[in-house]
Write a protein that holds these residues in place. Structure first.
Motif, short mmCIF file in Angstrom:
data_model
loop_
_atom_site.label_atom_id
_atom_site.label_comp_id
_atom_site.label_asym_id
_atom_site.label_seq_id
_atom_site.Cartn_x
_atom_site.Cartn_y
_atom_site.Cartn_z
N LYS A 304 0.85 -1.19 0.00
CA LYS A 304 0.00 0.00 0.00
C LYS A 304 0.89 1.24 0.00
O LYS A 304 1.94 1.27 0.63
CB LYS A 304 -0.91 0.02 1.25
CG LYS A 304 -1.73 -1.26 1.45
CD LYS A 304 -2.77 -1.45 0.38
CE LYS A 304 -3.54 -2.75 0.58
NZ LYS A 304 -4.38 -2.76 1.77
N HIS A 307 1.33 8.13 1.95
CA HIS A 307 1.59 9.51 1.54
C HIS A 307 1.65 10.39 2.78
O HIS A 307 0.70 10.41 3.59
CB HIS A 307 0.49 10.01 0.61
CG HIS A 307 0.21 9.09 -0.54
ND1 HIS A 307 0.96 9.09 -1.70
CD2 HIS A 307 -0.73 8.12 -0.70
CE1 HIS A 307 0.49 8.18 -2.53
NE2 HIS A 307 -0.54 7.57 -1.95
N HIS A 349 -4.11 3.12 -0.87
CA HIS A 349 -3.44 4.35 -0.47
C HIS A 349 -3.83 4.72 0.96
O HIS A 349 -4.99 4.55 1.37
CB HIS A 349 -3.80 5.51 -1.41
CG HIS A 349 -3.37 5.28 -2.82
ND1 HIS A 349 -2.13 5.67 -3.30
CD2 HIS A 349 -4.02 4.69 -3.87
CE1 HIS A 349 -2.03 5.34 -4.58
NE2 HIS A 349 -3.16 4.74 -4.95
#
Length: 472
Positions: A304, A307, A349
């Motif tokens: 995954k 961020h 994400h």
């Protein structure tokens, strides 16, 4: 979304009755014997009620004999298993019901004491045992409501209450048995569950603290051994050069002595660190982003994308430097659990956002998964939270039990360092996939007062000095 559960062998309570000492029930029975004897004596000698004294003494004597047998046969520290505890409570229930039968049945106000064994069972036994004791209590209450020896005065008058009050007493006791059993069991189960969850939190924090201490030992070793090892390297190089030039041997002797001294110094450092360890002062504080990256590091390579988005909050754009925060085990492990939960349930994400102002620091962990079940959002953070899973969820994560312990640990640890946590969904979970925004999954927001998390400038800029031993 709940986190995976703990090992069942450690945190379940199939043998809670094993916690009860025989001595405790013996003491309670002696108290009951004293109270029953006093009540019979007052009723017979003070109020001149005509009782079956012989049978009453027999009923009380059964409890006395049972206590004496238990005291002489078993050791004082014996702990009862569930079956033994249930049998003792059933005996006390039957003895009390027999005494009530001899003294007017439900016309006797002390019939309310039949609730006592049921309440004890609800706090100590499993569900099946509680149902057995509760059913026995209801059966005995019903029996003494219709079959009993009436209370008579010296003049021969029978003491009785009106039928409607008799029915009310029976109803109240039956409802009391059901309600108290349910209520006591629910409270006891929640207390035991919370105790298990807090134990799991302490174990997780202890493990994280050990890992942190190990990192401190390694960093401290590298820091403290740097100078002597460099000296050894330099001197050995000089000796090699002198040997090549065949120079005076006296300088070689001095250099060899210096090498020996530095080797001794290295040995003493290693010995001190191996004995109790030293806390690396360089690791006490770190920039907020570094701490969040450290928390997320075990989940970087799980397929995954993570961020990181760190920037000043609205109105604080000029303060672009990240705050230096205390690098505590609670903060790291708590954030690690939140990130793990997001990675587990994301589609691909996970966003880790941090904002800081002059007053507050806020960290959000957001994923692009399905989000929290709407009916469970209010309960997120409760330990051992179970819910029925669909077949699709079972196929995606067959090992997942949905116990909620991970989020409880995260919430507890972060609240220890001053955080306030809120849970929400990024969008309506019932929207079609093409209608959802990117950050559509679960959102966890942790907010701290800046003073609770940020290190003082003196801590980050002052000379560190020598590393100090860990507190033991």
């Amino acid at each position: 979304m709940p986190e995976t559960g703990p090992p069942q062998t450690l945190f379940e309570h199939p043998h809670r009755a094993n916690w009860i000492r025989l001595r405790t029930l013996i003491v309670l029975r002696w108290v009951a014997v004293a109270g029953q004897s006093a009540a019979i004596a007052i009723a017979h000698f003070w109020y001149d009620l005509q009782l079956e004294i012989g049978l009453c003494v027999l009923a009380i004597g059964m409890s006395v004999i049972a206590n004496l047998v238990a005291m002489f046969i078993y050791p004082a520290n014996k702990r009862l298993n569930e079956t033994e505890t249930m049998l003792m409570l059933l005996f006390d229930l039957a003895q009390l019901a027999f005494l009530i039968y001899l003294t007017g049945g439900l016309h006797n106000p002390f019939a309310l004491l039949l609730l006592t064994p049921v309440t004890i069972a609800a706090t100590a036994l499993g569900l099946n045992a509680v149902l057995i004791v509760g059913a026995a209590a209801i059966g005995l209450v019903t029996f003494v409501a219709f079959g009993y020896l009436p209370l008579r005065t010296v003049q021969g008058f029978v003491l009785r209450v009106p039928s409607i009050f008799l029915f009310g007493s029976w109803t109240a006791i039956v409802i009391g048995v059901s309600f108290l059993a349910l209520y006591a069991r629910r409270v006891t189960t929640e207390i035991a569950t919370m105790g298990d969850a807090l134990l799991a939190t302490q174990l997780a924090l202890a493990r994280e603290q050990k890992l942190t201490d190990l990192g401190g030992v390694v960093a401290a070793a590298a820091h403290e051994l740097g100078t002597p090892l460099a000296t050894i390297k330099l001197v050995s190089s000089e000796m090699a050069d002198e040997l090549k030039a065949d120079a005076d041997r006296e300088s070689l002797l001095e250099d060899s002595q210096l090498i020996a001294e530095q080797a001794d110094r290295c040995r003493e450092i290693l010995r001190a660190m191996g004995r109790v360890g030293k806390d690396d002062l360089h690791m006490r504080t770190a920039p907020l982003g570094a701490v969040l990256e450290e928390a997320a590091e075990p989940h970087q390579d799980r397929g995954k994308a993570l961020h990181f988005d760190l920037q000043p909050g609205p109105g604080n754009e000029a303060e672009d430097q990240q705050p230096e925060v205390h690098r505590s085990s609670e903060l790291i492990h708590g954030m690690r659990n939140l990130i793990q939960n997001a990675v587990d349930f994301s589609a691909g994400h996970v966003w880790i956002e941090a904002r800081w102002t002059a007053r507050r620091i806020t960290v959000r962990v957001i994923d692009d998964g399905d989000g929290y079940p709407p009916h469970l959002i209010g309960r997120i953070g409760d330990p051992f939270m179970r819910r029925r899973r669909s077949e699709e969820e079972r196929r995606k994560r067959p090992e997942y039990e949905g116990m909620g312990l991970g989020l409880f640990i995260a919430k507890t640890l972060l609240e220890r360092v001053g955080a306030e946590l809120t849970f929400a969904n990024g969008s309506d979970p019932f929207l079609a996939p093409e209608e959802r925004p990117d950050r559509s999954g679960a959102i966890v927001e942790a907010t701290w007062p800046r003073a609770r998390l940020v290190a003082e400038k003196d801590e980050t800029r002052a000379a560190l000095g020598l590393n100090r031993p860990f507190q033991t």
